[in-house]
Design a protein around this motif. Structure first.
Motif, PDB file in Angstrom:
ATOM      1  N   LEU A 105       0.813  -1.225   0.000  1.00  0.00           N
ATOM      2  CA  LEU A 105       0.000   0.000   0.000  1.00  0.00           C
ATOM      3  C   LEU A 105       0.842   1.269   0.000  1.00  0.00           C
ATOM      4  N   ARG A 106       0.198   2.377  -0.417  1.00  0.00           N
ATOM      5  CA  ARG A 106       0.786   3.718  -0.354  1.00  0.00           C
ATOM      6  C   ARG A 106       0.253   4.399   0.894  1.00  0.00           C
ATOM      7  N   ILE A 107       1.151   4.699   1.824  1.00  0.00           N
ATOM      8  CA  ILE A 107       0.752   5.282   3.106  1.00  0.00           C
ATOM      9  C   ILE A 107       1.304   6.699   3.220  1.00  0.00           C
ATOM     10  N   GLY A 108       0.457   7.658   3.477  1.00  0.00           N
ATOM     11  CA  GLY A 108       0.870   9.041   3.651  1.00  0.00           C
ATOM     12  C   GLY A 108       1.285   9.311   5.085  1.00  0.00           C
ATOM     13  N   ALA A 109       2.404  10.002   5.249  1.00  0.00           N
ATOM     14  CA  ALA A 109       2.888  10.357   6.586  1.00  0.00           C
ATOM     15  C   ALA A 109       3.761  11.595   6.476  1.00  0.00           C
ATOM     16  N   ALA A 110       3.698  12.439   7.472  1.00  0.00           N
ATOM     17  CA  ALA A 110       4.477  13.681   7.482  1.00  0.00           C
ATOM     18  C   ALA A 110       5.924  13.408   7.855  1.00  0.00           C
ATOM     19  N   PRO A 111       6.842  14.286   7.443  1.00  0.00           N
ATOM     20  CA  PRO A 111       8.235  14.161   7.870  1.00  0.00           C
ATOM     21  C   PRO A 111       8.352  14.156   9.392  1.00  0.00           C
ATOM     22  N   TRP A 112       9.218  13.313   9.903  1.00  0.00           N
ATOM     23  CA  TRP A 112       9.465  13.118  11.332  1.00  0.00           C
ATOM     24  C   TRP A 112       8.327  12.388  12.026  1.00  0.00           C
ATOM     25  N   ASP A 114       6.687  10.137  10.166  1.00  0.00           N
ATOM     26  CA  ASP A 114       6.809   8.857   9.472  1.00  0.00           C
ATOM     27  C   ASP A 114       7.730   7.870  10.188  1.00  0.00           C
ATOM     28  N   VAL A 115       8.695   8.379  10.984  1.00  0.00           N
ATOM     29  CA  VAL A 115       9.610   7.452  11.654  1.00  0.00           C
ATOM     30  C   VAL A 115       8.887   6.579  12.675  1.00  0.00           C
ATOM     31  N   GLY A 116       7.796   7.095  13.255  1.00  0.00           N
ATOM     32  CA  GLY A 116       7.002   6.282  14.173  1.00  0.00           C
ATOM     33  C   GLY A 116       6.391   5.087  13.467  1.00  0.00           C
ATOM     34  N   LEU A 117       5.874   5.303  12.267  1.00  0.00           N
ATOM     35  CA  LEU A 117       5.296   4.213  11.489  1.00  0.00           C
ATOM     36  C   LEU A 117       6.378   3.239  11.028  1.00  0.00           C
ATOM     37  N   LYS A 118       7.501   3.784  10.587  1.00  0.00           N
ATOM     38  CA  LYS A 118       8.596   2.921  10.116  1.00  0.00           C
ATOM     39  C   LYS A 118       9.085   1.979  11.225  1.00  0.00           C
ATOM     40  N   LYS A 119       9.226   2.504  12.433  1.00  0.00           N
ATOM     41  CA  LYS A 119       9.670   1.671  13.552  1.00  0.00           C
ATOM     42  C   LYS A 119       8.597   0.654  13.925  1.00  0.00           C
ATOM     43  N   LEU A 120       7.346   1.078  13.900  1.00  0.00           N
ATOM     44  CA  LEU A 120       6.255   0.162  14.214  1.00  0.00           C
ATOM     45  C   LEU A 120       6.231  -1.008  13.235  1.00  0.00           C
ATOM     46  N   LEU A 121       6.383  -0.715  11.950  1.00  0.00           N
ATOM     47  CA  LEU A 121       6.406  -1.779  10.950  1.00  0.00           C
ATOM     48  C   LEU A 121       7.585  -2.714  11.179  1.00  0.00           C
ATOM     49  N   GLY A 136       5.208   7.935   2.201  1.00  0.00           N
ATOM     50  CA  GLY A 136       5.640   9.205   1.634  1.00  0.00           C
ATOM     51  C   GLY A 136       4.692  10.332   1.959  1.00  0.00           C
ATOM     52  N   PRO A 137       4.960  11.508   1.417  1.00  0.00           N
ATOM     53  CA  PRO A 137       4.117  12.676   1.687  1.00  0.00           C
ATOM     54  C   PRO A 137       2.703  12.496   1.158  1.00  0.00           C
ATOM     55  N   VAL A 138       1.784  13.195   1.782  1.00  0.00           N
ATOM     56  CA  VAL A 138       0.412  13.265   1.278  1.00  0.00           C
ATOM     57  C   VAL A 138       0.337  14.406   0.273  1.00  0.00           C
ATOM     58  N   PRO A 139      -0.176  14.162  -0.935  1.00  0.00           N
ATOM     59  CA  PRO A 139      -0.247  15.231  -1.927  1.00  0.00           C
ATOM     60  C   PRO A 139      -0.956  16.478  -1.397  1.00  0.00           C
ATOM     61  N   GLY A 140      -0.247  17.609  -1.451  1.00  0.00           N
ATOM     62  CA  GLY A 140      -0.832  18.890  -1.053  1.00  0.00           C
ATOM     63  C   GLY A 140      -0.891  19.164   0.426  1.00  0.00           C
ATOM     64  N   ALA A 141      -0.322  18.261   1.246  1.00  0.00           N
ATOM     65  CA  ALA A 141      -0.507  18.391   2.694  1.00  0.00           C
ATOM     66  C   ALA A 141       0.153  19.621   3.296  1.00  0.00           C
ATOM     67  N   PHE A 142       1.189  20.166   2.652  1.00  0.00           N
ATOM     68  CA  PHE A 142       1.868  21.320   3.236  1.00  0.00           C
ATOM     69  C   PHE A 142       1.728  22.562   2.364  1.00  0.00           C
ATOM     70  N   LEU A 143       0.711  22.571   1.516  1.00  0.00           N
ATOM     71  CA  LEU A 143       0.471  23.726   0.665  1.00  0.00           C
ATOM     72  C   LEU A 143      -0.488  24.685   1.354  1.00  0.00           C
ATOM     73  N   GLY A 144      -0.102  25.935   1.497  1.00  0.00           N
ATOM     74  CA  GLY A 144      -0.995  26.942   2.057  1.00  0.00           C
ATOM     75  C   GLY A 144      -0.902  27.041   3.563  1.00  0.00           C
ATOM     76  N   ASP A 145      -1.144  28.219   4.067  1.00  0.00           N
ATOM     77  CA  ASP A 145      -1.014  28.479   5.497  1.00  0.00           C
ATOM     78  C   ASP A 145      -2.039  27.733   6.332  1.00  0.00           C
ATOM     79  N   ASN A 146      -3.193  27.411   5.718  1.00  0.00           N
ATOM     80  CA  ASN A 146      -4.267  26.812   6.486  1.00  0.00           C
ATOM     81  C   ASN A 146      -4.346  25.299   6.339  1.00  0.00           C
ATOM     82  N   MET A 147      -3.419  24.702   5.599  1.00  0.00           N
ATOM     83  CA  MET A 147      -3.441  23.261   5.410  1.00  0.00           C
ATOM     84  C   MET A 147      -2.947  22.566   6.675  1.00  0.00           C
TER      85      MET A 147
END
Length: 307
Positions: A105-112, A114-121, A136-147
């Motif tokens: 599967l493709r799993i979205g996770a934010a930087p830093w 994601d290490v929690g998920l990686k260790k859990l796996l 990897g990153p979620v498309p558009g997750a860090f775009l814009g001040d209100n995201m």
């Protein structure tokens, strides 16, 4: 003064948000403004550079800007245990606790985050490469001040851009209520490898320089956080007041229930065992080269205020 959080429309750092919006910092004599800085490493960099005075963030992210924890301290915990959820597409019909469902599967996770998920796996015997897990990153997750990441991840799941995500309780709840996803792992409540719940926790951090120059302000911040915990435990109905002008109506409608659900984890204490668990995680993931001493990570002069 500024307190920054990496995700605003979230349950992860809510005690800090509530301390500002319910006026608890003000009652302690501090003029504190809330700001969102994402991802979490940028939040810590702002703390290091002095553009903010407090960071309400993941404890394990401190070394992202303060190598080997040199120059920063945790003042108190915002809540206990690792607070992220693994949510997968509903049509996969993955059972609660079935971590093997992530294979392929493709799993979205934010930087830093994601290490929690990686260790859990890894602790569950799942190899990302062998088992075809793409984190990897979620498309558009860090775009814009209100995201905000969790909500963005839930929307991306609903749109079919990812197969699952690893994010906060608000994002998880939005995905479940929309019918797009199911919560598969809630490590805080015992899903997955037993050690996973102790990988990290949310905490209020500041710099050594701030403590040195403003020791009473640091103490006031701890008192404000402790009183916020007490007020929310006494009346979770205060939670929507703290989200006024921050959360959209959809998430405002959810916040009281989610905070009431998390109240058992609302304690400012940082025990030595908690730091030992954090050290195990940090060293295993290469975030530090050696365990950090309790007194080097925690501002112990304020620990009496946790009670």
């Amino acid at each position: 003064m500024i307190i920054a959080v990496p995700d605003l429309i979230s349950t992860s750092y809510f005690p800090a948000i509530a301390a500002v919006k319910l006026g608890l910092f003000e009652k302690e004599g501090l003029d504190v403004r809330l700001e969102r800085i994402s991802p979490v490493n940028r939040c810590m960099e702002a703390l290091r550079d002095g553009s903010i005075q407090f960071a309400a963030a993941s404890a394990h992210a401190v070394p992202s800007a303060f190598p080997e924890w040199k120059g920063a301290k945790l003042l108190a915990a915002l809540s206990q245990n690792m607070y992220w959820f693994l949510v997968l597409r509903k049509d996969l019909q993955a059972g609660k606790g079935d971590i093997t469902a992530v294979k392929g599967l493709r799993i979205g996770a934010a930087p830093w985050v994601d290490v929690g998920l990686k260790k859990l796996l890894a602790d569950a015997g799942i190899d990302e490469e062998r088992d075809g897990v793409k984190i990897g990153p979620v498309p558009g997750a860090f775009l814009g001040d209100n995201m905000n990441f969790g909500v963005a991840a839930a929307k991306a799941l609903e749109a079919g851009l990812i197969d699952g995500f690893w994010a906060n309780g608000m994002g998880a709840e939005v995905a479940v209520r929309s019918g797009a996803g199911d919560i598969v792992i809630d490590a805080r409540r015992g899903d997955g490898p037993p050690q996973a719940k102790g990988y990290t926790f949310s905490a209020l951090a500041t710099s050594d320089a701030f403590i040195r120059e403003h020791p009473e302000a640091a103490a006031a911040a701890v008192r404000a956080l402790v009183k916020t915990h007490q007020r929310l435990k006494a009346d979770p109905g205060l939670a929507p007041q703290a989200t006024r002008d921050i959360f959209p109506p959809e998430q405002t409608a959810l916040i009281e229930e989610l905070i009431a659900r998390d109240l058992p984890f609302y304690s400012p204490d940082i025990s030595r065992q908690t730091l030992d668990n954090l050290n195990d995680f940090q060293t295993a993931m290469g975030l530090v080269t050696a365990p950090v001493a309790y007194e080097d990570a925690v501002a112990t002069q304020y620990s009496r205020l946790w009670q």
